[in-house]
Design a protein around this motif. Structure first.
Motif, mmCIF file in Angstrom:
data_model
loop_
_atom_site.group_PDB
_atom_site.id
_atom_site.type_symbol
_atom_site.label_atom_id
_atom_site.label_comp_id
_atom_site.label_asym_id
_atom_site.label_seq_id
_atom_site.Cartn_x
_atom_site.Cartn_y
_atom_site.Cartn_z
ATOM 1 N N THR A 101 3.487 -3.221 -5.803
ATOM 2 C CA THR A 101 2.574 -4.320 -5.519
ATOM 3 C C THR A 101 1.849 -4.777 -6.786
ATOM 4 O OG1 THR A 101 0.785 -2.799 -4.942
ATOM 5 C CG2 THR A 101 2.190 -3.583 -3.151
ATOM 6 N N ILE A 102 1.548 -6.074 -6.831
ATOM 7 C CA ILE A 102 0.850 -6.680 -7.961
ATOM 8 C C ILE A 102 -0.354 -7.434 -7.407
ATOM 9 C CG2 ILE A 102 1.068 -8.129 -10.009
ATOM 10 C CD1 ILE A 102 4.148 -7.944 -9.576
ATOM 11 N N PRO A 103 -1.512 -6.815 -7.368
ATOM 12 C CA PRO A 103 -2.695 -7.522 -6.856
ATOM 13 C C PRO A 103 -3.056 -8.708 -7.749
ATOM 14 C CG PRO A 103 -3.068 -5.147 -6.948
ATOM 15 C CD PRO A 103 -1.822 -5.419 -7.714
ATOM 16 N N ALA A 104 -3.673 -9.707 -7.171
ATOM 17 C CA ALA A 104 -4.120 -10.862 -7.951
ATOM 18 C C ALA A 104 -5.042 -10.416 -9.067
ATOM 19 C CB ALA A 104 -4.838 -11.856 -7.045
ATOM 20 N N GLY A 105 -4.872 -11.040 -10.235
ATOM 21 C CA GLY A 105 -5.733 -10.742 -11.358
ATOM 22 C C GLY A 105 -5.300 -9.569 -12.204
ATOM 23 N N ASN A 106 -4.137 -8.972 -11.905
ATOM 24 C CA ASN A 106 -3.631 -7.834 -12.658
ATOM 25 C C ASN A 106 -2.357 -8.225 -13.404
ATOM 26 O OD1 ASN A 106 -5.035 -5.018 -11.585
ATOM 27 N ND2 ASN A 106 -5.066 -6.656 -10.068
ATOM 28 N N ALA A 107 -2.352 -8.049 -14.716
ATOM 29 C CA ALA A 107 -1.133 -8.270 -15.498
ATOM 30 C C ALA A 107 -0.284 -7.006 -15.461
ATOM 31 C CB ALA A 107 -1.490 -8.628 -16.937
ATOM 32 N N VAL A 108 1.026 -7.169 -15.344
ATOM 33 C CA VAL A 108 1.937 -6.024 -15.261
ATOM 34 C C VAL A 108 3.187 -6.300 -16.079
ATOM 35 C CG1 VAL A 108 1.136 -5.310 -12.973
ATOM 36 C CG2 VAL A 108 3.055 -6.918 -13.171
ATOM 37 N N ILE A 109 3.992 -5.265 -16.229
ATOM 38 C CA ILE A 109 5.325 -5.386 -16.811
ATOM 39 C C ILE A 109 6.339 -5.266 -15.690
ATOM 40 C CG2 ILE A 109 7.023 -4.272 -18.308
ATOM 41 C CD1 ILE A 109 4.738 -3.413 -20.113
ATOM 42 N N LEU A 110 7.337 -6.130 -15.692
ATOM 43 C CA LEU A 110 8.432 -6.068 -14.737
ATOM 44 C C LEU A 110 9.701 -5.619 -15.455
ATOM 45 C CD1 LEU A 110 7.918 -9.498 -12.911
ATOM 46 C CD2 LEU A 110 7.005 -7.263 -12.236
ATOM 47 N N LYS A 111 10.397 -4.665 -14.872
ATOM 48 C CA LYS A 111 11.700 -4.245 -15.377
ATOM 49 C C LYS A 111 12.681 -4.323 -14.221
ATOM 50 C CE LYS A 111 14.359 -0.218 -16.590
ATOM 51 N NZ LYS A 111 14.362 1.258 -16.553
ATOM 52 N N SER A 112 13.753 -5.091 -14.384
ATOM 53 C CA SER A 112 14.683 -5.325 -13.291
ATOM 54 C C SER A 112 16.118 -5.064 -13.734
ATOM 55 C CB SER A 112 14.553 -6.768 -12.781
ATOM 56 O OG SER A 112 15.465 -7.012 -11.730
ATOM 57 N N SER A 113 16.948 -4.698 -12.772
ATOM 58 C CA SER A 113 18.379 -4.584 -13.040
ATOM 59 C C SER A 113 19.081 -5.912 -12.804
ATOM 60 C CB SER A 113 18.997 -3.500 -12.143
ATOM 61 O OG SER A 113 18.779 -3.809 -10.763
ATOM 62 N N ALA A 114 18.336 -6.924 -12.360
ATOM 63 C CA ALA A 114 18.878 -8.269 -12.140
ATOM 64 C C ALA A 114 18.218 -9.251 -13.097
ATOM 65 C CB ALA A 114 18.648 -8.710 -10.695
ATOM 66 N N GLU A 115 18.849 -10.398 -13.279
ATOM 67 C CA GLU A 115 18.339 -11.389 -14.227
ATOM 68 C C GLU A 115 17.137 -12.149 -13.687
ATOM 69 O OE1 GLU A 115 21.324 -13.907 -15.852
ATOM 70 O OE2 GLU A 115 22.745 -12.270 -16.144
ATOM 71 N N THR A 116 16.901 -12.060 -12.386
ATOM 72 C CA THR A 116 15.728 -12.696 -11.786
ATOM 73 C C THR A 116 15.002 -11.680 -10.913
ATOM 74 O OG1 THR A 116 16.977 -13.492 -9.866
ATOM 75 C CG2 THR A 116 16.789 -14.982 -11.766
ATOM 76 N N VAL A 117 13.714 -11.914 -10.707
ATOM 77 C CA VAL A 117 12.897 -11.057 -9.861
ATOM 78 C C VAL A 117 12.321 -11.897 -8.726
ATOM 79 C CG1 VAL A 117 10.800 -9.657 -9.741
ATOM 80 C CG2 VAL A 117 12.298 -9.475 -11.734
#
Length: 242
Positions: A101-117
């Motif tokens: 989960t990514i609550p509003a106002g929080n910056a995160v890093i995304l790592k995916s095995s697909a080209e889009t999330v």
């Protein structure tokens, strides 16, 4: 006549060509008035398809993400990370967010095995993520001193010293003071907690041995494309070039 409006990931559709007014109620929802009568309308959340990712050449795609309006949950192909700089300023430590989960106002890093999330609106995604030093703004801002951004550069995907005048909106970044002239912090499974004493990282290096046969790092965890005289880490072992 059909009218269609998109408001922060919420789709409102009318079958009438009537003047519309929108009033924000809470993150991700709206109230709709058509001449004061909220009839003939359907409101549903729309997932975000995020495609601004950097390939690391090993089947993984990386990006930072920020949204200050609504909370979202990432898809099954994606791992969500918080990030912070180690006390000795030698590495960037990543911590996985177990429920994605990514609550509003929080910056995160995304790592995916697909080209889009695919990010799905989640009303329960609230609060502040811990162990997170990532910063972000909903609008472009002047770049602070000692800023590092997640991009793909000469040494692969990692946090590079950002020298542009502005930081784009909704992009996560780190401010790392005391890093000296360091230009790059690497990321990835082999350095998620940084290169510490060799005994601590040998297990992680063994896991990716097949992918790292020709990859060298200096003792600060920086990938080195063309080793010269010195001590380097390769395949979990110290290599000395004389």
């Amino acid at each position: 006549m059909m009218l269609l409006a998109i408001v922060i990931g919420v789709k409102a559709q009318s079958m009438k060509g009537t003047p519309l007014t929108f009033e924000a109620v809470e993150a991700g929802t709206i109230s709709v008035n058509v001449n004061g009568i909220p009839s003939g309308w359907t409101v549903e959340t729309s997932p975000i398809i995020y495609a601004n990712l950097n390939s690391d050449g090993e089947g993984n795609y990386w990006a930072t993400y920020f949204n200050n309006v609504a909370g979202y949950t990432a898809d099954a192909n994606t791992t969500v990370y918080t990030a912070k700089v180690s006390t000795d300023k030698s590495k960037v430590e990543l911590t996985a967010v177990d429920d994605k989960t990514i609550p509003a106002g929080n910056a995160v890093i995304l790592k995916s095995s697909a080209e889009t999330v695919t990010l799905t609106y989640d009303v329960a995604a609230t609060g502040t993520l811990v162990d997170n030093e990532l910063l972000a703004s909903a609008t472009a801002i002047t770049t602070p001193a000692n800023t590092y951004m997640l991009v793909k550069g000469d040494s692969g995907v990692g946090f590079y010293h950002w020298t542009d005048t502005y930081i784009p909106a909704n992009r996560g970044y780190l401010v790392i003071s005391g890093a000296g002239s360091r230009e790059f912090f690497s990321i990835g499974e082999e350095v998620i907690t940084g290169i510490r004493e060799m005994e601590d990282v040998r297990g992680k290096m063994e896991d990716v041995r097949g992918k790292m046969d020709d990859v060298y790092y200096d003792l600060n965890g920086r990938r080195v494309l063309y080793p010269t005289i010195g001590i380097y880490v390769r395949n979990g072992k110290k290599i000395i070039f004389k």
